[in-house]
Design a protein around this motif. Sequence first.
Motif, PDB file in Angstrom:
ATOM      1  N   PRO A   1       0.807  -1.233   0.000  1.00  0.00           N
ATOM      2  CA  PRO A   1       0.000   0.000   0.000  1.00  0.00           C
ATOM      3  C   PRO A   1       0.838   1.281   0.000  1.00  0.00           C
ATOM      4  N   ILE A   2       0.385   2.248  -0.775  1.00  0.00           N
ATOM      5  CA  ILE A   2       0.840   3.628  -0.648  1.00  0.00           C
ATOM      6  C   ILE A   2      -0.153   4.275   0.312  1.00  0.00           C
ATOM      7  N   ASP A   3       0.292   4.589   1.516  1.00  0.00           N
ATOM      8  CA  ASP A   3      -0.618   5.029   2.571  1.00  0.00           C
ATOM      9  C   ASP A   3      -1.024   6.491   2.370  1.00  0.00           C
ATOM     10  N   MET A   4      -2.086   6.700   1.590  1.00  0.00           N
ATOM     11  CA  MET A   4      -2.573   8.056   1.315  1.00  0.00           C
ATOM     12  C   MET A   4      -3.135   8.696   2.578  1.00  0.00           C
ATOM     13  N   ASP A   5      -2.965  10.013   2.654  1.00  0.00           N
ATOM     14  CA  ASP A   5      -3.480  10.752   3.801  1.00  0.00           C
ATOM     15  C   ASP A   5      -4.738  11.520   3.395  1.00  0.00           C
ATOM     16  N   ASP A   6      -5.463  11.977   4.411  1.00  0.00           N
ATOM     17  CA  ASP A   6      -6.709  12.705   4.193  1.00  0.00           C
ATOM     18  C   ASP A   6      -6.388  14.178   3.960  1.00  0.00           C
ATOM     19  N   GLY A   7      -6.350  14.588   2.717  1.00  0.00           N
ATOM     20  CA  GLY A   7      -6.029  15.956   2.354  1.00  0.00           C
ATOM     21  C   GLY A   7      -6.030  16.097   0.848  1.00  0.00           C
ATOM     22  N   VAL A   8      -5.530  17.221   0.365  1.00  0.00           N
ATOM     23  CA  VAL A   8      -5.515  17.497  -1.079  1.00  0.00           C
ATOM     24  C   VAL A   8      -4.085  17.723  -1.534  1.00  0.00           C
ATOM     25  N   GLU A   9      -3.627  16.897  -2.456  1.00  0.00           N
ATOM     26  CA  GLU A   9      -2.270  17.019  -2.970  1.00  0.00           C
ATOM     27  C   GLU A   9      -2.107  18.330  -3.731  1.00  0.00           C
ATOM     28  N   VAL A  10      -0.938  18.980  -3.570  1.00  0.00           N
ATOM     29  CA  VAL A  10      -0.726  20.310  -4.109  1.00  0.00           C
ATOM     30  C   VAL A  10      -0.783  20.341  -5.637  1.00  0.00           C
ATOM     31  N   ARG A  11      -0.496  19.237  -6.315  1.00  0.00           N
ATOM     32  CA  ARG A  11      -0.611  19.220  -7.776  1.00  0.00           C
ATOM     33  C   ARG A  11      -2.063  19.353  -8.221  1.00  0.00           C
ATOM     34  N   HIS A  12      -2.984  19.134  -7.288  1.00  0.00           N
ATOM     35  CA  HIS A  12      -4.409  19.341  -7.557  1.00  0.00           C
ATOM     36  C   HIS A  12      -4.909  20.628  -6.889  1.00  0.00           C
ATOM     37  N   GLY A  13      -4.466  20.864  -5.651  1.00  0.00           N
ATOM     38  CA  GLY A  13      -5.021  21.965  -4.877  1.00  0.00           C
ATOM     39  C   GLY A  13      -4.308  23.292  -5.012  1.00  0.00           C
ATOM     40  N   GLY A  14      -3.057  23.290  -5.553  1.00  0.00           N
ATOM     41  CA  GLY A  14      -2.334  24.546  -5.693  1.00  0.00           C
ATOM     42  C   GLY A  14      -2.918  25.429  -6.771  1.00  0.00           C
ATOM     43  N   LEU A  15      -2.381  26.642  -6.877  1.00  0.00           N
ATOM     44  CA  LEU A  15      -2.856  27.583  -7.889  1.00  0.00           C
ATOM     45  C   LEU A  15      -2.578  27.035  -9.284  1.00  0.00           C
ATOM     46  N   ALA A  16      -3.606  26.997 -10.121  1.00  0.00           N
ATOM     47  CA  ALA A  16      -3.456  26.529 -11.491  1.00  0.00           C
ATOM     48  C   ALA A  16      -2.881  27.649 -12.356  1.00  0.00           C
ATOM     49  N   LEU A  17      -2.448  27.304 -13.563  1.00  0.00           N
ATOM     50  CA  LEU A  17      -1.839  28.291 -14.450  1.00  0.00           C
ATOM     51  C   LEU A  17      -2.761  29.483 -14.697  1.00  0.00           C
ATOM     52  N   ARG A  18      -4.056  29.222 -14.837  1.00  0.00           N
ATOM     53  CA  ARG A  18      -5.008  30.294 -15.141  1.00  0.00           C
ATOM     54  C   ARG A  18      -5.127  31.286 -13.976  1.00  0.00           C
TER      55      ARG A  18
END
Length: 846
Positions: free
Chosen positions: A457-474
């Motif tokens: 298992p890759i033990d995922m945590d309860d949160g939002v990964e920055v590649r999804h939650g960070g500021l997008a290019l737009r």
Amino acid sequence: MSTAAEHLVVVANHSTPVVHETRSHAYSSGNEEKVATRKQKAAAKASEGESEHSPKKAKTDTEERTKDVKKEKTKNDKGEENGNERSTEEIIAEFEKFCKETSEHLSIKQMREILEANGQDAGESDDAVVPKCQDVLFYGPLDDCPVCGGPLKISDKNFSCSGVYTEWSTCTFTTKDPPRRNEPTKLPDSVKDSHVAELLKTHQDPKSRLRPVLPTEKPLKGMMICLAGRLTRTHQYWKSKIEKAGGKVANSVMGVSCLVVSPAERERGGSSKLTEAMDKGIPVVRETWLSDSIEKEEPQPLGAYDIASDLSVGGKGVPLYQQDPSKEALETITSELKVYGKRGVHKDTKLQDVGGQILEQDGILYNCAFTLSDKGAGLNEYCIMQLITVPEGQLYMYYKKGKIGNLDGVDEKLEERDNVDGAIQEFAKLFEGVTGNKFEPWGREKKIQKRLKKLFPIDMDDGVEVRHGGLALRQLGTAALHCKLEPKVAKFMEVLCSQEIYRYAMMEMGLDFPDLPLGMVTEMHLKRCEDTLHEFAEILRTNIETGPKRDALWADFSQRMFTLLPSTRPYVFRDFTDIADHGAAAVETIRDINVASRLIGDVSGSTLDDPLFERYKQLGCSISPVEKDSDDYKMVANYLEKTYEPIKVGEISYGVSIKDVFAVEVSAGPSFDEIKKLPNKVLLWCGTRSSNLLRHLEKSFLPSVCFLPVAGYMFGRAIVCSDAAAEAARYGFTAVDRPEGFLVLAVASLGEQVTELEGAPEDAAELEEKKHGVIGRGRKKTDESEHTVWNDVKVPCGKLVQSEHKDSPLEYNEYALVAIPTILSFLLKNEVFVEEFGVLLDEVKT
């Protein structure tokens, strides 16, 4: 108390065009280890009605094998061990004749009986049984694998083992000269009256056997190779590899066998070497041609690695692990993260668009990700399992399994389920099938045991990964425009809160497979990665194994790391530099990106009026620009100019220039007034990726994760900095298309006692226990006559000159603030702006 303190002057820098890092994290090595040992599948035993003659295909395979031997003519030992003197040609001819006779007069069934009688594995396919039986009859029975004791198999031109080394890895032992039993070959009754009985008897006695013909020619012998542009490994690295493989490196393309470049060179317009080579019709190939030729011990066809075909439209859709690293980077850097964390519904289900959520019951989120890297078994797999509910009340089971980096052959299912209890039971059953463990202990207590050839298992945590939650290019530009912060500080925060720097960092390390959110894993998973590094480093310190057993140890560790931190290009670490660059540094970067993910959260679609200001407040530090006409700014600029050396890559020199300088006070440490009271203070350069900077600002610097006898890690778990900006700049990992990064200046207190070393200590534990400052003397030093003082802090600013330590493994001086996790540490570097902080190190109680 010998620790360091930091005032931070963050210096933001703008490279001119870029500082080329010496320690590249692009996964070049993934290409180097592209060929995995092939495990042949066991076939059913031949039926009683088998023909007495072996299939024609088997005969053809045997002839092909002897042809391969012919191609690699070498001097044989002329039977020195058995008293027979035979030339290479004679042995080849005799073996070819022997294979022809046995193929014609022995059935597959008889060959299996011969293998069984001699303690060999007879359960392979017919095509594998024929050459193995002929090899055993002519050269003698194979002994067991010297590494794991498993059976050896004939694989291509090599003999390989697919036995069990540990629960993490299949044995990867391969050889061209396998161990053989010094005993007569046993012949079963079924062949004693055959037409070839007498022929077989002539090879029964170990003393009468001939030695196999072994190839000794180097794979690149007689080849002249030219290197151009920025490769995933340094030119010096490849020069040593090429020369060791029998080739030579030329500075110009005139008269060379081929030119080795990255496809990115052509996409960016290319260098003069590339243009000249294409004009003259000289083959221009990808870097992987070198690694594959050396790995396979023979030059690979140049046409298969041609740069033009690699860039063609026909190359689209090629699996990531088969693409050139720069092509893979272009694809993954823009790809959408499919699972952002423990609550993230997989994008491919489309259920997130209708309000789908991960099922949560009794505190358990039914969302699991698994991976397996097993080079010996040829496996690099992942698996995703989710139970998803939608607002209308339906429940879905999602299952996806495939090879990391390849969209073909993926087993993917999204099926509706009638009731929750039944779905949970099915989920638990699937979990057990994938991991070999019960789900309940893992789901509630995270207890699990790695099983051979089972995923982990890759033990995922309860949160939002920055590649999804960070500021997008737009969002870039607009977020800083409406921010209450000072404009330069707002722009600085915008960079640190954007997805881009984290995507690039994970791409460069080959850890950016979009189905696996490595930027949002639990502390326990990160600790498991660190523990694996510590365990291996300790084993290497005391291990005396050499040869294949040592190789197996390295392979096992590599496969553990790439199971815990999955990559599209897993390979076997070859030396301590590999471990530092792609093991320790990867763990540290993933750790810091996880901190950034938690701090940034999800601002990709933020409705907050000022998300940058909110994140700035969460950091709890003070950041202010330094005026360009101030004495502090001039001091920083002078220090940078004198201690930085331009780096030349091919025909291009890369320098560094300052864009902005910031003064930073980190709340995680003592104030600058408190730092002033500490002894032996020095202003030093620190290096870090842009992706690691946010964690440094929030929590200050942490010591390196392990001890390794290479730069940056050779003084144990310590915070390492340098008096040379050239050394710190190596850790910025900028690129031609990303010329901005960060450099950090920190005030460090070396303490009352300072230990000076010219190389790595045998054991860094004593240094860690004493907590003394350590200076590792390099081959270059700053001119002491030019050193100055700033705010009662020594500034070793001076032109870089040759030191008296000519044999040091370090190029520049390194200052190690040796500490344990109870140390509050300091800050960073990199090439984008060249940020500079004053950070402070002090020992604190946990």
